[in-house]
Design a protein around this motif. Sequence first.
Motif, PDB file in Angstrom:
ATOM      1  N   PHE A  27       0.989  -1.134  -0.107  1.00  0.00           N
ATOM      2  CA  PHE A  27      -0.051   0.187  -0.048  1.00  0.00           C
ATOM      3  C   PHE A  27       0.853   1.371  -0.191  1.00  0.00           C
ATOM      4  N   VAL A  28       0.949   2.192  -1.221  1.00  0.00           N
ATOM      5  CA  VAL A  28       1.605   3.211  -1.148  1.00  0.00           C
ATOM      6  C   VAL A  28       1.098   4.568  -0.785  1.00  0.00           C
ATOM      7  N   THR A  29       1.523   5.209  -0.079  1.00  0.00           N
ATOM      8  CA  THR A  29       1.086   6.504   0.452  1.00  0.00           C
ATOM      9  C   THR A  29       1.938   7.635   0.231  1.00  0.00           C
ATOM     10  N   ASP A  30       1.641   9.041   0.301  1.00  0.00           N
ATOM     11  CA  ASP A  30       2.391   9.961   0.253  1.00  0.00           C
ATOM     12  C   ASP A  30       2.386  10.852   1.778  1.00  0.00           C
ATOM     13  N   LYS A  48      16.635  11.935   0.971  1.00  0.00           N
ATOM     14  CA  LYS A  48      17.709  12.189  -0.003  1.00  0.00           C
ATOM     15  C   LYS A  48      17.069  13.326  -1.072  1.00  0.00           C
ATOM     16  N   THR A  49      17.712  14.545  -0.997  1.00  0.00           N
ATOM     17  CA  THR A  49      17.085  15.533  -1.764  1.00  0.00           C
ATOM     18  C   THR A  49      15.795  15.968  -1.244  1.00  0.00           C
ATOM     19  N   GLY A  50      15.505  15.810   0.012  1.00  0.00           N
ATOM     20  CA  GLY A  50      14.223  16.268   0.270  1.00  0.00           C
ATOM     21  C   GLY A  50      13.243  15.095   0.491  1.00  0.00           C
ATOM     22  N   LEU A  51      13.368  13.801  -0.001  1.00  0.00           N
ATOM     23  CA  LEU A  51      12.689  12.727  -0.370  1.00  0.00           C
ATOM     24  C   LEU A  51      12.608  11.927   1.082  1.00  0.00           C
ATOM     25  N   THR A  52      11.679  11.611   1.620  1.00  0.00           N
ATOM     26  CA  THR A  52      11.852  10.489   2.555  1.00  0.00           C
ATOM     27  C   THR A  52      10.872   9.019   2.273  1.00  0.00           C
ATOM     28  N   VAL A  53      11.547   7.896   2.438  1.00  0.00           N
ATOM     29  CA  VAL A  53      10.861   6.813   2.011  1.00  0.00           C
ATOM     30  C   VAL A  53      11.056   5.966   3.225  1.00  0.00           C
ATOM     31  N   ASN A  54       9.802   5.268   3.555  1.00  0.00           N
ATOM     32  CA  ASN A  54       9.809   4.179   4.780  1.00  0.00           C
ATOM     33  C   ASN A  54       9.059   3.173   4.216  1.00  0.00           C
ATOM     34  N   THR A  99       2.463  -4.868   3.660  1.00  0.00           N
ATOM     35  CA  THR A  99       3.478  -3.742   3.580  1.00  0.00           C
ATOM     36  C   THR A  99       3.065  -2.500   3.088  1.00  0.00           C
ATOM     37  N   ILE A 100       3.451  -1.289   3.920  1.00  0.00           N
ATOM     38  CA  ILE A 100       3.070   0.066   3.539  1.00  0.00           C
ATOM     39  C   ILE A 100       4.433   0.761   3.165  1.00  0.00           C
ATOM     40  N   LEU A 101       4.277   1.420   1.870  1.00  0.00           N
ATOM     41  CA  LEU A 101       5.469   2.149   1.429  1.00  0.00           C
ATOM     42  C   LEU A 101       5.001   3.684   1.695  1.00  0.00           C
ATOM     43  N   SER A 102       5.693   4.494   2.492  1.00  0.00           N
ATOM     44  CA  SER A 102       5.580   5.598   2.486  1.00  0.00           C
ATOM     45  C   SER A 102       6.494   6.717   1.744  1.00  0.00           C
ATOM     46  N   VAL A 103       6.090   7.463   0.742  1.00  0.00           N
ATOM     47  CA  VAL A 103       7.095   8.201  -0.195  1.00  0.00           C
ATOM     48  C   VAL A 103       6.518   9.649   0.115  1.00  0.00           C
ATOM     49  N   LYS A 104       7.725  10.589   0.552  1.00  0.00           N
ATOM     50  CA  LYS A 104       7.044  11.833   0.755  1.00  0.00           C
ATOM     51  C   LYS A 104       8.078  12.886   0.458  1.00  0.00           C
ATOM     52  N   ASP A 113       9.451  10.044  -7.532  1.00  0.00           N
ATOM     53  CA  ASP A 113       9.709   9.791  -6.164  1.00  0.00           C
ATOM     54  C   ASP A 113       8.954   8.238  -5.681  1.00  0.00           C
ATOM     55  N   VAL A 114       7.557   8.108  -6.422  1.00  0.00           N
ATOM     56  CA  VAL A 114       7.113   6.752  -6.326  1.00  0.00           C
ATOM     57  C   VAL A 114       7.896   5.613  -6.652  1.00  0.00           C
ATOM     58  N   LEU A 115       8.294   5.682  -7.884  1.00  0.00           N
ATOM     59  CA  LEU A 115       9.191   4.712  -8.508  1.00  0.00           C
ATOM     60  C   LEU A 115      10.518   4.321  -7.621  1.00  0.00           C
ATOM     61  N   THR A 116      11.137   5.486  -7.114  1.00  0.00           N
ATOM     62  CA  THR A 116      12.174   5.321  -6.257  1.00  0.00           C
ATOM     63  C   THR A 116      12.023   4.524  -5.240  1.00  0.00           C
ATOM     64  N   GLY A 117      10.561   4.919  -4.439  1.00  0.00           N
ATOM     65  CA  GLY A 117       9.815   3.981  -3.378  1.00  0.00           C
ATOM     66  C   GLY A 117       9.825   2.514  -3.663  1.00  0.00           C
ATOM     67  N   LEU A 118       9.325   2.419  -4.630  1.00  0.00           N
ATOM     68  CA  LEU A 118       8.843   0.991  -4.998  1.00  0.00           C
ATOM     69  C   LEU A 118      10.047   0.167  -5.359  1.00  0.00           C
ATOM     70  N   ASN A 119      11.171   0.899  -6.169  1.00  0.00           N
ATOM     71  CA  ASN A 119      12.481   0.061  -6.023  1.00  0.00           C
ATOM     72  C   ASN A 119      12.975  -0.338  -4.880  1.00  0.00           C
ATOM     73  N   GLN A 120      12.829   0.659  -4.010  1.00  0.00           N
ATOM     74  CA  GLN A 120      13.548   0.149  -2.815  1.00  0.00           C
ATOM     75  C   GLN A 120      12.977  -0.666  -1.778  1.00  0.00           C
TER      76      GLN A 120
END
Length: 358
Positions: A27-30, A48-54, A99-104, A113-120
């Motif tokens: 589940f992906v959220t911003d 990373k450059t203002g991007l937070t991924v959890n 699993t929850i993917l937080s991309v902000k 940013d979402v693709l970066t999070g998905l790859n992580q």
Amino acid sequence: MDYENPVQIKVEAAPTFTLAALNKGLFVTDEGLTEQYISDKKMKVQKKTGLTVNVLTCSTSAEVAAAFGNNSKIFKCIESFLSQKDYPSRNPIIPDFFTILSVKNASQTTKEDVLTGLNQALSNTFYGITHTLADGILAQGDLNPWLNENRKIFFENVTTKTTAENIRSDRYVQIYNAVAEENKAAAYLATVITKGAGSKVDMNILNGCSADVSGGERQNLTKQNINFTEKQTSKEYVVVRTGIATDGTSIDETTAIDCIIYNLIDNMLIAMAEKGFKQDDRGYSELESVLSKVMGEMYQLGLIAKEGASPAFKIFPISQTAAERQLKVIRVKILFRLADWAKTIELTLSRTYGKVNE
């Protein structure tokens, strides 16, 4: 000499598989984690450059509330996901984890940013994906290349009633959702993905969702390969129609074939690692035994059809040419039939004034 995978499978009709468990959701959220949660967990937030991924692995909605707050979009999404039931038993459809993917992004969250999070998140276990991202972050079909490359399936709420030809894919599922407070995509994902590969995808019962189409809308949405909910029976629930991806492929076919191919590849790799296959009748027999075992297990899971008293699959006799032996390649072919679900029942009633049981 180029590197080659030790097991290569060619499927004559949509070759797709995944190394992830086929009954898990992402589940992906911003929305970002709450400061209290970060403090309580003593987390080191990666930026990373203002991007937070959890990436969080959870098993209850309470964990989601603790991480994002009980007024967050992702919490309400998970509530819808975990509210689904199996019928007619009415037992809850609950995974052992999700699993929850937080991309902000501190400035503005983007598709990149979402693709970066998905790859992580790829190191985590998931197969079906949905999201609660703000409008404008993803356009329809934006994730199709990533989904195809990584063999995942994406469920998305839509409010439009048309699907452009260029975004259609067997891994992109749309469901019409006119009620903003509902999350039909998350609810539908539970009934399709959590229940396992090859599960029923049409006439699935959704709890906590309303029927928001009527009349000619049903025909239009069906032609556009968009799923929707409607009231079909005298019972209190609503059901999803029609169980297809945006390209018209029935979702259960994709999940079933994914499961079959993953298990074939995994078992052959294990056999090659632990024993290997000789290039003679002994090796052919060993290989046929492995393939037969896996296909038999897929039959027991209900993915392979039944013909008479036997599973509907056939392993063609295995042999090699001299050139294939020199290349150390064994080619094998399996013919099989899926145990698909019926979507239409045509019933004929014949009335008579005479005797029926003559």
